[in-house]
Design a protein around this motif. Structure first.
Motif, mmCIF file in Angstrom:
data_model
loop_
_atom_site.group_PDB
_atom_site.id
_atom_site.type_symbol
_atom_site.label_atom_id
_atom_site.label_comp_id
_atom_site.label_asym_id
_atom_site.label_seq_id
_atom_site.Cartn_x
_atom_site.Cartn_y
_atom_site.Cartn_z
ATOM 1 N N GLY A 180 0.650 -1.288 0.041
ATOM 2 C CA GLY A 180 -0.061 0.004 -0.131
ATOM 3 C C GLY A 180 0.742 1.324 0.069
ATOM 4 O O GLY A 180 0.401 2.289 0.162
ATOM 5 N N LEU A 181 1.970 1.215 -0.297
ATOM 6 C CA LEU A 181 2.848 2.447 -0.411
ATOM 7 C C LEU A 181 2.314 3.197 -1.618
ATOM 8 O O LEU A 181 2.519 2.662 -2.742
ATOM 9 C CB LEU A 181 4.450 2.005 -0.595
ATOM 10 C CG LEU A 181 5.466 3.126 -0.509
ATOM 11 C CD1 LEU A 181 5.505 3.494 0.901
ATOM 12 C CD2 LEU A 181 6.678 3.216 -1.328
ATOM 13 N N ASP A 182 2.127 4.678 -1.404
ATOM 14 C CA ASP A 182 1.469 5.268 -2.463
ATOM 15 C C ASP A 182 2.680 5.893 -3.133
ATOM 16 O O ASP A 182 3.264 6.836 -2.638
ATOM 17 C CB ASP A 182 0.483 6.263 -1.966
ATOM 18 C CG ASP A 182 -0.153 7.183 -2.987
ATOM 19 O OD1 ASP A 182 0.490 7.346 -4.043
ATOM 20 O OD2 ASP A 182 -0.964 8.009 -2.690
ATOM 21 N N GLY A 183 2.968 5.511 -4.301
ATOM 22 C CA GLY A 183 4.239 6.151 -5.137
ATOM 23 C C GLY A 183 4.250 7.703 -5.435
ATOM 24 O O GLY A 183 5.311 8.263 -5.508
ATOM 25 N N SER A 184 3.006 8.262 -5.338
ATOM 26 C CA SER A 184 2.877 9.745 -5.527
ATOM 27 C C SER A 184 3.157 10.654 -4.455
ATOM 28 O O SER A 184 3.167 11.842 -4.491
ATOM 29 C CB SER A 184 1.339 10.150 -6.149
ATOM 30 O OG SER A 184 0.428 9.803 -5.163
ATOM 31 N N ARG A 185 3.427 10.048 -3.288
ATOM 32 C CA ARG A 185 3.473 10.579 -1.895
ATOM 33 C C ARG A 185 4.847 10.646 -1.507
ATOM 34 O O ARG A 185 5.737 9.453 -1.790
ATOM 35 C CB ARG A 185 2.648 10.101 -0.815
ATOM 36 C CG ARG A 185 0.977 10.491 -0.917
ATOM 37 C CD ARG A 185 0.302 9.780 0.271
ATOM 38 N NE ARG A 185 -0.964 10.421 0.157
ATOM 39 C CZ ARG A 185 -1.809 10.270 1.237
ATOM 40 N NH1 ARG A 185 -1.186 9.417 2.440
ATOM 41 N NH2 ARG A 185 -3.001 10.942 1.471
ATOM 42 N N SER A 186 5.286 11.498 -0.513
ATOM 43 C CA SER A 186 6.599 11.500 0.216
ATOM 44 C C SER A 186 6.814 10.395 1.093
ATOM 45 O O SER A 186 5.600 9.911 1.610
ATOM 46 C CB SER A 186 6.906 12.643 0.862
ATOM 47 O OG SER A 186 6.949 13.679 -0.127
ATOM 48 N N THR A 187 7.756 9.897 1.380
ATOM 49 C CA THR A 187 7.795 8.552 2.324
ATOM 50 C C THR A 187 8.958 8.957 3.642
ATOM 51 O O THR A 187 10.018 9.426 3.207
ATOM 52 C CB THR A 187 8.317 7.478 1.621
ATOM 53 O OG1 THR A 187 7.375 7.212 0.527
ATOM 54 C CG2 THR A 187 8.273 6.206 2.550
ATOM 55 N N ILE A 188 8.385 8.443 4.779
ATOM 56 C CA ILE A 188 9.420 8.398 6.083
ATOM 57 C C ILE A 188 9.378 6.867 6.310
ATOM 58 O O ILE A 188 8.433 6.288 6.614
ATOM 59 C CB ILE A 188 8.978 9.400 6.926
ATOM 60 C CG1 ILE A 188 8.893 10.704 6.609
ATOM 61 C CG2 ILE A 188 9.799 9.261 8.381
ATOM 62 C CD1 ILE A 188 8.240 11.666 7.584
ATOM 63 N N ALA A 189 10.654 6.278 6.675
ATOM 64 C CA ALA A 189 10.912 5.192 7.124
ATOM 65 C C ALA A 189 11.217 5.079 8.602
ATOM 66 O O ALA A 189 12.014 5.977 8.781
ATOM 67 C CB ALA A 189 11.740 4.195 6.251
ATOM 68 N N TYR A 190 10.892 4.180 9.332
ATOM 69 C CA TYR A 190 11.671 4.321 10.617
ATOM 70 C C TYR A 190 11.308 2.616 11.247
ATOM 71 O O TYR A 190 10.673 1.891 10.766
ATOM 72 C CB TYR A 190 10.420 4.983 11.693
ATOM 73 C CG TYR A 190 9.006 4.570 11.811
ATOM 74 C CD1 TYR A 190 8.128 4.972 11.172
ATOM 75 C CD2 TYR A 190 8.831 3.874 13.358
ATOM 76 C CE1 TYR A 190 6.644 4.477 11.578
ATOM 77 C CE2 TYR A 190 7.700 3.278 13.465
ATOM 78 C CZ TYR A 190 6.578 3.684 12.639
ATOM 79 O OH TYR A 190 5.393 3.096 13.155
ATOM 80 N N CYS A 191 12.190 2.464 12.280
ATOM 81 C CA CYS A 191 12.067 1.359 12.857
ATOM 82 C C CYS A 191 12.439 1.587 14.452
ATOM 83 O O CYS A 191 11.512 2.252 14.965
ATOM 84 C CB CYS A 191 13.263 0.318 12.558
ATOM 85 S SG CYS A 191 15.061 1.264 12.791
ATOM 86 N N ARG A 192 13.317 0.844 15.267
ATOM 87 C CA ARG A 192 13.217 1.004 16.504
ATOM 88 C C ARG A 192 14.431 2.351 16.773
ATOM 89 O O ARG A 192 14.314 3.180 17.712
ATOM 90 C CB ARG A 192 13.535 -0.163 17.285
ATOM 91 C CG ARG A 192 13.717 0.061 18.588
ATOM 92 C CD ARG A 192 13.830 -1.264 19.525
ATOM 93 N NE ARG A 192 15.091 -1.949 19.236
ATOM 94 C CZ ARG A 192 16.279 -2.333 19.975
ATOM 95 N NH1 ARG A 192 15.776 -2.018 21.363
ATOM 96 N NH2 ARG A 192 17.093 -2.819 19.738
ATOM 97 N N ILE A 193 15.701 1.889 16.251
ATOM 98 C CA ILE A 193 16.699 3.023 16.573
ATOM 99 C C ILE A 193 17.284 3.672 15.104
ATOM 100 O O ILE A 193 18.498 4.143 15.175
ATOM 101 C CB ILE A 193 17.903 2.259 17.419
ATOM 102 C CG1 ILE A 193 18.312 0.973 16.762
ATOM 103 C CG2 ILE A 193 17.365 2.305 18.841
ATOM 104 C CD1 ILE A 193 19.585 0.374 17.430
ATOM 105 N N GLY A 194 16.755 3.124 14.074
ATOM 106 C CA GLY A 194 16.964 3.878 12.703
ATOM 107 C C GLY A 194 18.098 3.008 11.998
ATOM 108 O O GLY A 194 18.133 3.749 11.023
#
Lengths: 99, 281
Positions: B222-236
């Motif tokens: 469901g990643l929308d390719g027309s939008r910006s993205t921020i990825a995160y986890c626990r400590i980066g």
């Protein structure tokens, strides 16, 4: 922290086996320990959960939860896997043969 | 960007071990792996105390980065090949930091230490020393780094990709299964985030999946390719792995790594948190 802890056979001090479900074991090939294998923990659906590097004596362990798990080892001596069912908390040990 | 601009194969690496202007760098959280045997000629960087400030919770600043690379003998024109254990988690984090400070030539060894070891390639305990350089960094490129306020504003507006395991995402556990449980005050995930564990982007031997497989993976999630993205986890560090996939391999234009990640977000007072499998799917 996110690195694998020391994979020595002894459990860390303070490990409460009445609460923790620990999957531990040794990677072997032809009955001999295989050090440095990459051991992957896969959940009941086969999905990757965690990975550690076995110690020089082939030992590994995971802090998991009750359930059915697949342990899969990749090594220079070959690959192998084993299914482990942990019915509840405690230390669950297995020998993981690669060929 | 194409795959050749971002990754090198183990074969390429082996052929270029002594090549002038190519510097191999092993990045780990625990450098005992390096000390037990490393790629010939490789220098080591310790993720814990060389890529992060030893006192404040932050990455090293520009001056600290310059001092680090100068001391390691890395010049501005060198092609740096990063690799490490843990399926290149910390090497990917270093890649992100090298990009942040404007290093032009940096690539990741596909498969990292794991593939190198499984292939039975040479490792050595020889000490490596390189003459010091006088390295110059740029001001950090904040187009690839997200901070907490921006993450809050991104709820419902940008793609938020939580790359932790499903049990961390749902709030069942607070750290990966093989590690002691620790850190953030609350469990769960940022509302509207989709959960695509970093491991889905990698093959069993630690190499990245093909571009087609990766496109399908994030599309189906469901990643929308027309939008910006921020990825995160626990400590980066796991999110650096996914940041590298989305921005560097798949070429998405606006992708940031939120290195504060869950240890910061899950400790903030008053922010929204979602538990369970999420509405992102």
């Amino acid at each position: 922290m996110c690195g694998a802890p020391d994979q020595a056979a002894a459990l860390p001090p303070g490990t409460d086996l009445s609460k923790e479900t620990v999957l531990a074991g040794r990677v072997v090939a032809g009955g001999e320990p295989v050090g440095g294998a990459f051991v992957r923990l896969l959940d009941g659906t086969g999905e990757f959960t965690a990975e550690v590097v076995a110690s020089a004596s082939g030992d590994f362990r995971f802090f998991a939860a009750p359930g059915t798990w697949t342990l899969r080892a990749l090594s220079r001596a070959g690959n192998g896997q084993s299914v482990v069912t942990a019915g509840g908390p405690g230390l669950h040990t297995t020998e993981l043969a690669v060929a | 960007m194409s795959r050749q601009d971002v990754l090198v194969t183990a074969d390429w690496a082996e052929k270029n071990l002594g090549t002038e202007g190519v510097v191999f760098v092993e990045v780990d959280e625990d450098t005992t792996a390096y000390d037990g045997g490393h790629i010939p000629g490789a220098v080591k960087i310790n993720w814990t105390d060389e890529l992060q400030d030893p006192v404040r919770r932050d990455i090293v600043n520009k001056e600290q980065f310059e001092q680090l690379l100068s001391a390691k003998g890395i010049g501005n024109d060198d092609l740096v090949i990063l690799y490490g254990g843990n399926n290149n988690w910390f090497a990917a984090y270093a890649y992100w930091e090298f990009k942040l400070y404007g290093h032009a030539g940096v690539k990741l060894l596909d498969g990292g230490r794991k593939k190198w070891e499984l292939d039975g390639r040479t490792l050595t305990t020889d000490e490596v020393s390189r003459p010091a350089t006088s390295y110059t960094a740029i001001d950090p490129d904040l187009s690839i780094r997200a901070f907490r306020d921006e993450v809050l504003d991104a709820i419902g507006a940008k793609n938020l990709v939580d790359v932790r395991s499903p049990d961390e995402f749902s709030g069942k556990i607070s750290a990966p299964a093989h590690l002691p449980q620790e850190q953030a005050q609350r469990k769960g995930h940022i509302p509207t985030a989709i959960n695509v564990p970093w491991s889905k982007a990698a093959n069993e031997d630690g190499t990245f999946k093909s571009d087609d497989e990766l496109s399908e993976l994030y599309g189906e999630a469901g990643l929308d390719g027309s939008r910006s993205t921020i990825a995160y986890c626990r400590i980066g560090e796991r999110s650096s792995h996914t940041w590298l996939v989305l921005r560097e391999l798949l070429g998405h234009s606006d992708v940031k790594n939120y290195d504060g990640s869950w240890t910061e977000y899950g400790s903030l007072v008053g922010v929204p948190i979602e538990v369970g499998t999420g509405a992102g799917r």
